[in-house]
Design a protein around this motif. Structure first.
Motif, short mmCIF file in Angstrom:
data_model
loop_
_atom_site.label_atom_id
_atom_site.label_comp_id
_atom_site.label_asym_id
_atom_site.label_seq_id
_atom_site.Cartn_x
_atom_site.Cartn_y
_atom_site.Cartn_z
N SER A 292 0.82 -1.21 0.00
CA SER A 292 0.00 0.00 0.00
C SER A 292 0.86 1.26 0.00
CB SER A 292 -0.92 0.00 1.22
OG SER A 292 -0.15 0.07 2.42
N TRP A 293 0.23 2.40 -0.21
CA TRP A 293 0.96 3.66 -0.31
C TRP A 293 1.75 3.97 0.96
CZ3 TRP A 293 -0.23 7.33 3.32
CH2 TRP A 293 -1.46 7.17 3.99
N SER A 294 1.20 3.54 2.10
CA SER A 294 1.87 3.81 3.38
C SER A 294 2.84 2.71 3.78
CB SER A 294 0.82 3.94 4.47
OG SER A 294 0.17 2.70 4.70
N GLY A 295 2.74 1.58 3.11
CA GLY A 295 3.53 0.42 3.52
C GLY A 295 2.85 -0.40 4.60
N GLY A 296 1.69 0.05 5.03
CA GLY A 296 1.01 -0.63 6.12
C GLY A 296 0.31 -1.92 5.74
N SER A 297 0.07 -2.08 4.46
CA SER A 297 -0.55 -3.31 3.96
C SER A 297 0.34 -3.93 2.90
CB SER A 297 -1.93 -3.01 3.38
OG SER A 297 -2.49 -4.17 2.76
N THR A 298 0.61 -5.20 3.04
CA THR A 298 1.37 -5.92 2.03
C THR A 298 0.64 -7.21 1.67
OG1 THR A 298 2.70 -7.05 3.72
CG2 THR A 298 3.63 -5.05 2.74
N TYR A 299 0.92 -7.69 0.48
CA TYR A 299 0.30 -8.93 0.01
C TYR A 299 1.34 -9.74 -0.75
CZ TYR A 299 -2.51 -12.29 -2.47
OH TYR A 299 -3.01 -13.46 -2.96
N TYR A 300 1.34 -11.05 -0.53
CA TYR A 300 2.25 -11.96 -1.23
C TYR A 300 1.48 -13.13 -1.80
CZ TYR A 300 5.75 -9.42 1.51
OH TYR A 300 6.52 -8.45 2.07
N GLU A 301 1.84 -13.51 -2.99
CA GLU A 301 1.29 -14.75 -3.53
C GLU A 301 1.88 -15.92 -2.75
OE1 GLU A 301 -1.11 -14.93 -5.56
OE2 GLU A 301 -1.18 -12.84 -6.26
N ASP A 302 1.14 -17.00 -2.71
CA ASP A 302 1.55 -18.16 -1.91
C ASP A 302 2.92 -18.68 -2.30
OD1 ASP A 302 -1.76 -19.67 -1.47
OD2 ASP A 302 -0.73 -18.08 -0.38
N PHE A 303 3.26 -18.61 -3.58
CA PHE A 303 4.51 -19.22 -4.04
C PHE A 303 5.75 -18.45 -3.61
CE2 PHE A 303 4.74 -16.15 -7.39
CZ PHE A 303 3.46 -16.04 -7.92
N VAL A 304 5.60 -17.23 -3.03
CA VAL A 304 6.75 -16.49 -2.53
C VAL A 304 6.63 -16.15 -1.04
CG1 VAL A 304 7.20 -15.47 -4.78
CG2 VAL A 304 5.87 -14.17 -3.07
N LYS A 305 5.49 -16.47 -0.46
CA LYS A 305 5.25 -16.11 0.92
C LYS A 305 6.31 -16.75 1.83
CE LYS A 305 0.96 -15.69 1.64
NZ LYS A 305 -0.49 -15.97 1.86
N GLY A 306 6.89 -15.94 2.70
CA GLY A 306 7.92 -16.41 3.61
C GLY A 306 9.33 -16.33 3.04
N ARG A 307 9.43 -16.06 1.73
CA ARG A 307 10.76 -15.99 1.10
C ARG A 307 11.06 -14.58 0.57
NH1 ARG A 307 11.71 -18.76 -3.49
NH2 ARG A 307 9.54 -18.71 -4.20
N PHE A 308 10.03 -13.88 0.10
CA PHE A 308 10.20 -12.55 -0.48
C PHE A 308 9.61 -11.51 0.46
CE2 PHE A 308 10.18 -13.76 -5.30
CZ PHE A 308 11.15 -14.72 -5.06
N THR A 309 10.20 -10.29 0.43
CA THR A 309 9.69 -9.18 1.21
C THR A 309 9.64 -7.93 0.36
OG1 THR A 309 10.64 -10.10 3.25
CG2 THR A 309 9.99 -7.79 3.29
N ILE A 310 8.48 -7.31 0.29
CA ILE A 310 8.33 -6.06 -0.44
C ILE A 310 8.39 -4.90 0.56
CG2 ILE A 310 5.79 -6.10 -0.32
CD1 ILE A 310 5.77 -4.86 -3.15
N SER A 311 9.04 -3.81 0.15
CA SER A 311 9.14 -2.64 1.01
C SER A 311 9.20 -1.40 0.14
CB SER A 311 10.37 -2.73 1.92
OG SER A 311 11.56 -2.78 1.13
N ARG A 312 9.03 -0.24 0.75
CA ARG A 312 9.08 1.01 -0.01
C ARG A 312 9.70 2.11 0.82
NH1 ARG A 312 3.43 2.30 -2.04
NH2 ARG A 312 4.42 4.28 -2.67
N ASP A 313 10.25 3.09 0.13
CA ASP A 313 10.80 4.28 0.77
C ASP A 313 10.19 5.49 0.06
OD1 ASP A 313 12.30 6.44 1.65
OD2 ASP A 313 14.17 5.33 1.69
N ASN A 314 9.20 6.09 0.68
CA ASN A 314 8.49 7.19 0.03
C ASN A 314 9.35 8.44 -0.09
OD1 ASN A 314 6.22 5.65 -0.40
ND2 ASN A 314 5.08 6.46 1.34
N ALA A 315 10.37 8.56 0.73
CA ALA A 315 11.26 9.71 0.63
C ALA A 315 12.15 9.61 -0.61
CB ALA A 315 12.13 9.81 1.88
#
Length: 127
Positions: free
Chosen positions: A52-75
């Motif tokens: 999400s725009w704030s980073g407060g909500s993330t979603y992962y497909e099952d095939f990457v869950k627990g292995r991949f991490t999405i993050s963002r830096d709005n600055a």
């Protein structure tokens, strides 16, 4: 004009890690949901993760869950994908994507629709 530029792809052995990043311009980045997709040879494009725009909500497909991490830096107008425990089946071109203005206002990243795409970066995982 929205521009999304991915970097960080490459070759890695199974079990290894890679970190992808995406630099965004031409959009109000801090108010837009973002995501990562991938397309393997001979297959359609599939969603990998969303944030999400704030980073407060993330979603992962099952095939990457627990292995991949999405993050963002709005600055810095960047979104990243940390990929650990890579498998040969993760081999694909990975694309950064921006969610539509409308769907970006929704609280659940899982529901986002995407309308802007980068050129992609190749990730190859050898066995």
């Amino acid at each position: 004009q929205v521009q999304l530029a991915e970097r960080g792809g490459g070759w890695v052995q199974a079990g290894g890690s890679l970190r992808l990043s995406c630099a965004a311009s031409g959009l109000a980045f801090s108010s837009r949901g973002m995501g990562w997709f991938r397309q393997a040879p001979g297959k359609g494009r599939e969603r990998v993760a969303a944030i999400s725009w704030s980073g407060g909500s993330t979603y992962y497909e099952d095939f990457v869950k627990g292995r991949f991490t999405i993050s963002r830096d709005n600055a810095k107008n960047t979104v990243s994908l940390q990929m650990n425990s890579l498998k040969p089946e993760d081999t694909a071109v990975y694309y950064c994507a921006a969610a539509t203005r409308q769907s970006s206002s929704w609280s659940a990243a899982e529901l986002y629709n995407f309308d802007s795409w980068g050129q992609g970066t190749q990730v190859t995982v050898s066995s």
